[in-house]
Design an enzyme around this catalytic site. Sequence first.
Site, PDB file in Angstrom:
ATOM      1  N   SER A  57      21.299  35.933 115.513  1.00  0.00           N
ATOM      2  CA  SER A  57      22.472  36.143 116.376  1.00  0.00           C
ATOM      3  C   SER A  57      23.538  35.135 115.994  1.00  0.00           C
ATOM      4  CB  SER A  57      22.094  35.948 117.843  1.00  0.00           C
ATOM      5  OG  SER A  57      23.254  35.925 118.668  1.00  0.00           O
TER       6      SER A  57
ATOM      7  N   TYR B 129      17.584  31.080 124.190  1.00  0.00           N
ATOM      8  CA  TYR B 129      18.033  32.115 123.257  1.00  0.00           C
ATOM      9  C   TYR B 129      18.753  31.496 122.067  1.00  0.00           C
ATOM     10  CZ  TYR B 129      20.296  36.335 121.475  1.00  0.00           C
ATOM     11  OH  TYR B 129      20.723  37.348 120.661  1.00  0.00           O
TER      12      TYR B 129
END
Length: 269
Positions: free
Chosen positions: A156, A170
């Site tokens: 990401s 995350y």
Amino acid sequence: MGRADNNYTGELFSLQGRVALVTGGSRGIGRMIAAGFLRAGARVYISARKAEACDATAAELAALGDCLSLPADVATVEGAQALARQIAERESGGLDILVNNAGAAWGAPFLEFPESGWDKVVDLNLKTPFFLTQALHGLLAKAAELRPAKVINIVSIDGISVNPQETYSYAASKAGLIHMTRRMALRLIENNIVVSSIAPGAFASQMNKLARDHEAEVAARVPAGRIGVDEDMAGAAIYLASRAGDYVVGSTLTVDGGVTHARGGGSGL
């Protein structure tokens, strides 16, 4: 002006005759990649924790090619190994492409962030790609006897630049996976297995609800002026999975419309 050689282009990006596994393939980024692989000629296994959703997506994608459902919970090492055994039972010739896409996110204020939100996310986003690749190493190496096998980790842009949202586990897991991609790549290239990763920006998905539910607002903050669409993700994955990406070892391909180069960065924009 040069003349287009469609045969050359087709061979360079073709996945004809290749076998792929996409985890988290029932929706979002995983589904986009699975559909792209099917259109490029691959036989694709998709895996997801929810069997009904996995089966339904495979049935829909079967209109594009040979798509098979293998529901599995890869959040544990045992689950990853069980999925690897299922692939081994079906593909004696090996596995050409593994896409480690299954992932989770968790957001909470710093002083309230729970251990459960740390462990769930880090285990699935960082530990699972390692141990699933480990469990499938023999099948990847088998396929690599013919041509380079591929492992593509879905990371990401939040692992590259800081997201203003408080998604601590995350961001940490995706940054870790980017670096683990480099480390794995140096080892697995010894077996003709090419490891790389893709860092998506704003794509509409269950995980990125901001892009899904507020597309116009998010698109206004992306230098390209829009959020990502299916073809953007499929094209990046096909490039890395095909002959075109054989020399891309350990790199992260950022697919975000320029967000990481803009002030603020992060998919939270």
